[in-house]
Design an enzyme around this catalytic site. Structure first.
Site, PDB file in Angstrom:
ATOM      1  N   HIS A   5       8.266  91.062  41.931  1.00 40.82           N
ATOM      2  CA  HIS A   5       9.497  90.492  41.121  1.00 40.82           C
ATOM      3  C   HIS A   5       9.296  90.930  39.751  1.00 40.82           C
ATOM      4  O   HIS A   5      10.128  90.443  38.871  1.00 40.82           O
ATOM      5  CB  HIS A   5       8.868  88.839  41.329  1.00 40.82           C
ATOM      6  CG  HIS A   5       8.569  88.406  42.497  1.00 40.82           C
ATOM      7  ND1 HIS A   5       7.324  88.220  42.785  1.00 40.82           N
ATOM      8  CD2 HIS A   5       9.283  87.911  43.672  1.00 40.82           C
ATOM      9  CE1 HIS A   5       7.111  87.760  44.165  1.00 40.82           C
ATOM     10  NE2 HIS A   5       8.535  87.543  44.633  1.00 40.82           N
ATOM     11  N   GLY A  21      15.183  79.471  31.346  1.00 35.09           N
ATOM     12  CA  GLY A  21      15.876  79.682  32.838  1.00 35.09           C
ATOM     13  C   GLY A  21      16.751  81.014  32.915  1.00 35.09           C
ATOM     14  O   GLY A  21      16.594  81.506  33.836  1.00 35.09           O
ATOM     15  N   ARG A  25      19.788  84.196  28.382  1.00 34.37           N
ATOM     16  CA  ARG A  25      19.382  83.570  27.182  1.00 34.37           C
ATOM     17  C   ARG A  25      18.043  84.452  26.815  1.00 34.37           C
ATOM     18  O   ARG A  25      17.854  84.619  25.501  1.00 34.37           O
ATOM     19  CB  ARG A  25      18.967  82.110  27.483  1.00 34.37           C
ATOM     20  CG  ARG A  25      18.634  81.366  26.074  1.00 34.37           C
ATOM     21  CD  ARG A  25      18.403  79.821  26.332  1.00 34.37           C
ATOM     22  NE  ARG A  25      19.224  79.225  27.376  1.00 34.37           N
ATOM     23  CZ  ARG A  25      18.959  78.174  28.353  1.00 34.37           C
ATOM     24  NH1 ARG A  25      17.522  78.016  28.485  1.00 34.37           N
ATOM     25  NH2 ARG A  25      19.835  77.767  29.143  1.00 34.37           N
ATOM     26  N   ARG A  44      15.823  91.950  40.313  1.00 35.03           N
ATOM     27  CA  ARG A  44      16.380  90.864  40.317  1.00 35.03           C
ATOM     28  C   ARG A  44      17.267  90.226  39.248  1.00 35.03           C
ATOM     29  O   ARG A  44      17.533  89.115  39.039  1.00 35.03           O
ATOM     30  CB  ARG A  44      15.664  89.627  41.000  1.00 35.03           C
ATOM     31  CG  ARG A  44      14.727  89.958  42.419  1.00 35.03           C
ATOM     32  CD  ARG A  44      13.942  89.015  42.834  1.00 35.03           C
ATOM     33  NE  ARG A  44      13.333  89.275  44.104  1.00 35.03           N
ATOM     34  CZ  ARG A  44      13.936  88.587  45.265  1.00 35.03           C
ATOM     35  NH1 ARG A  44      14.807  87.857  45.118  1.00 35.03           N
ATOM     36  NH2 ARG A  44      13.366  88.898  46.387  1.00 35.03           N
ATOM     37  N   ARG A  88       8.219  77.186  27.848  1.00 35.43           N
ATOM     38  CA  ARG A  88       9.572  77.117  28.697  1.00 35.43           C
ATOM     39  C   ARG A  88      10.566  76.681  27.584  1.00 35.43           C
ATOM     40  O   ARG A  88      10.304  75.570  26.798  1.00 35.43           O
ATOM     41  CB  ARG A  88       9.308  75.999  29.593  1.00 35.43           C
ATOM     42  CG  ARG A  88      10.765  75.773  30.087  1.00 35.43           C
ATOM     43  CD  ARG A  88      10.914  75.205  31.758  1.00 35.43           C
ATOM     44  NE  ARG A  88      12.018  74.340  32.013  1.00 35.43           N
ATOM     45  CZ  ARG A  88      13.205  74.564  31.961  1.00 35.43           C
ATOM     46  NH1 ARG A  88      13.494  75.830  31.734  1.00 35.43           N
ATOM     47  NH2 ARG A  88      14.375  73.672  32.049  1.00 35.43           N
ATOM     48  N   ILE A  89      11.713  77.293  27.388  1.00 38.18           N
ATOM     49  CA  ILE A  89      12.716  76.596  26.437  1.00 38.18           C
ATOM     50  C   ILE A  89      13.786  76.670  27.389  1.00 38.18           C
ATOM     51  O   ILE A  89      14.623  77.855  27.548  1.00 38.18           O
ATOM     52  CB  ILE A  89      12.898  77.642  25.559  1.00 38.18           C
ATOM     53  CG1 ILE A  89      12.830  78.985  25.548  1.00 38.18           C
ATOM     54  CG2 ILE A  89      11.859  77.415  24.233  1.00 38.18           C
ATOM     55  CD1 ILE A  89      13.326  80.356  24.713  1.00 38.18           C
ATOM     56  N   GLY A  90      14.030  75.485  27.747  1.00 41.74           N
ATOM     57  CA  GLY A  90      15.173  74.970  28.705  1.00 41.74           C
ATOM     58  C   GLY A  90      16.366  74.042  28.038  1.00 41.74           C
ATOM     59  O   GLY A  90      16.258  73.648  27.122  1.00 41.74           O
ATOM     60  N   SER A  91      17.108  73.790  29.266  1.00 44.89           N
ATOM     61  CA  SER A  91      18.071  72.759  29.037  1.00 44.89           C
ATOM     62  C   SER A  91      17.704  71.631  29.799  1.00 44.89           C
ATOM     63  O   SER A  91      16.787  71.672  30.890  1.00 44.89           O
ATOM     64  CB  SER A  91      19.480  73.038  29.374  1.00 44.89           C
ATOM     65  OG  SER A  91      19.623  73.644  30.745  1.00 44.89           O
ATOM     66  N   MET A 181      14.174  71.031  35.773  1.00 42.63           N
ATOM     67  CA  MET A 181      13.898  71.437  37.040  1.00 42.63           C
ATOM     68  C   MET A 181      12.553  72.335  37.385  1.00 42.63           C
ATOM     69  O   MET A 181      12.338  72.830  38.405  1.00 42.63           O
ATOM     70  CB  MET A 181      15.203  72.338  37.863  1.00 42.63           C
ATOM     71  CG  MET A 181      16.352  71.125  37.928  1.00 42.63           C
ATOM     72  SD  MET A 181      17.420  71.818  38.838  1.00 42.63           S
ATOM     73  CE  MET A 181      17.051  71.881  40.535  1.00 42.63           C
ATOM     74  N   GLU A 182      11.959  72.655  36.169  1.00 38.46           N
ATOM     75  CA  GLU A 182      10.795  73.525  36.070  1.00 38.46           C
ATOM     76  C   GLU A 182       9.517  73.135  35.484  1.00 38.46           C
ATOM     77  O   GLU A 182       8.347  73.893  36.019  1.00 38.46           O
ATOM     78  CB  GLU A 182      11.282  74.850  35.230  1.00 38.46           C
ATOM     79  CG  GLU A 182      12.342  75.531  36.171  1.00 38.46           C
ATOM     80  CD  GLU A 182      13.632  75.226  35.745  1.00 38.46           C
ATOM     81  OE1 GLU A 182      14.624  75.333  36.577  1.00 38.46           O
ATOM     82  OE2 GLU A 182      13.925  74.725  34.933  1.00 38.46           O
ATOM     83  N   SER A 204      21.330  69.489  27.011  1.00 38.25           N
ATOM     84  CA  SER A 204      22.987  69.884  27.489  1.00 38.25           C
ATOM     85  C   SER A 204      24.074  69.200  27.848  1.00 38.25           C
ATOM     86  O   SER A 204      25.227  69.502  27.987  1.00 38.25           O
ATOM     87  CB  SER A 204      22.629  71.331  28.173  1.00 38.25           C
ATOM     88  OG  SER A 204      22.121  70.669  29.467  1.00 38.25           O
ATOM     89  N   ASP A 205      23.583  67.966  28.553  1.00 41.17           N
ATOM     90  CA  ASP A 205      24.309  67.019  28.873  1.00 41.17           C
ATOM     91  C   ASP A 205      23.589  65.755  28.955  1.00 41.17           C
ATOM     92  O   ASP A 205      22.370  65.512  29.079  1.00 41.17           O
ATOM     93  CB  ASP A 205      24.819  67.220  30.393  1.00 41.17           C
ATOM     94  CG  ASP A 205      23.775  67.635  31.376  1.00 41.17           C
ATOM     95  OD1 ASP A 205      22.783  68.554  31.171  1.00 41.17           O
ATOM     96  OD2 ASP A 205      24.061  67.176  32.562  1.00 41.17           O
ATOM     97  N   ARG A 218      25.100  76.762  26.196  1.00 41.54           N
ATOM     98  CA  ARG A 218      23.811  76.622  26.751  1.00 41.54           C
ATOM     99  C   ARG A 218      22.880  77.936  26.659  1.00 41.54           C
ATOM    100  O   ARG A 218      21.597  78.116  26.443  1.00 41.54           O
ATOM    101  CB  ARG A 218      23.999  76.259  28.186  1.00 41.54           C
ATOM    102  CG  ARG A 218      24.341  74.805  28.431  1.00 41.54           C
ATOM    103  CD  ARG A 218      24.462  74.645  29.654  1.00 41.54           C
ATOM    104  NE  ARG A 218      25.335  73.596  30.073  1.00 41.54           N
ATOM    105  CZ  ARG A 218      24.937  72.477  30.988  1.00 41.54           C
ATOM    106  NH1 ARG A 218      23.846  72.501  31.854  1.00 41.54           N
ATOM    107  NH2 ARG A 218      25.898  71.120  31.275  1.00 41.54           N
TER     108      ARG A 218
END
Length: 232
Positions: A5, A21, A25, A44, A88-91, A181-182, A204-205, A218
């Protein structure tokens, strides 16, 4: 070296990795903030880059969506590439009434509906939490920047389109701030590896106010969160 991977060779990934994610980004962060950038992964299309930020080496790499995906990438980073900290830098989708679009949530803990922890064969329920040193510094940086933030529990969900239309109300009733989700898988992998992890999430929402950012926003507008993570 490499894995199925990740095409990086040993030494091409920094000890600290920022992990959005979205691989686009990751590309945006590398191109916007890092000097002397080298791309270490395209497998991938999960882009990964290493560069310098304020003279310090840092890497950024996408994780994909969901706990199985971040579980693979974070495991390999911790165990095969000697990474010490993943941020982790996510939404996230907001639950809490005081949260608005673009607010920052720093995940002290991560509830989950996943069975990710089954592999550890524990005699009870494991509580995935972030690294306190990283969390404390993130709070200090957010305060200094005047960023609106909350610290607390999030929920890492396996299901995005949930058939149970009451699920968000029940998590909200327990004081959970937001859904993503992570984070839970990342925190569990870090705990098992004896490494550091923190999830920072931009709203983000909002699932109760029915507001949302665009996909482009996003990808490119979470600058305050990115800058805090880079300074950790």
């Amino acid at each position: 070296m490499g894995t199925p991977h990740n095409g990086a060779e040993k030494g091409e990934i920094a000890k600290k990795v920022l992990m959005p994610g979205d691989p686009l980004r990751a590309k945006f962060i590398a191109e916007t903030y890092l000097d002397e950038v080298k791309q270490f992964n395209t497998v991938r299309n999960m882009f990964g880059y290493t560069g310098k930020y304020k003279g310090q080496e840092v890497s950024v790499m996408g994780s994909g969506m969901g706990m199985p995906s971040i579980g693979i990438y974070s495991y390999e980073l911790y165990h095969f590439y000697e990474v010490e900290a993943i941020i982790r830098i996510g939404s996230a989708g907001g639950f809490h009434d005081d949260l608005e679009l673009m607010d920052l949530v720093i995940a002290q803990g991560a509830c989950t509906d996943s069975r990710y922890a089954y592999q550890f064969d524990l005699p009870g329920t494991f509580a995935p939490i972030g690294d306190y040193e990283l969390l404390s510094k993130a709070v200090s940086l957010a305060e200094a920047k005047g960023t609106k933030y909350k610290v607390g529990n999030v929920v890492s969900a396996d299901v995005f389109y949930n058939n149970d239309d009451r699920v968000n109300d029940r998590w909200k009733s327990m004081g959970v701030l937001a859904v993503e989700m992570e984070a839970a898988a990342l925190y569990m992998n870090a705990a098992k590896a004896g490494k550091k992890a923190l999830a920072m999430l931009t709203i983000s929402d909002h699932l109760f106010k029915k507001t949302a950012l665009s996909a482009k926003d996003r990808e490119t507008s979470f600058n305050e969160m990115m800058e805090i993570a880079l300074d950790l």
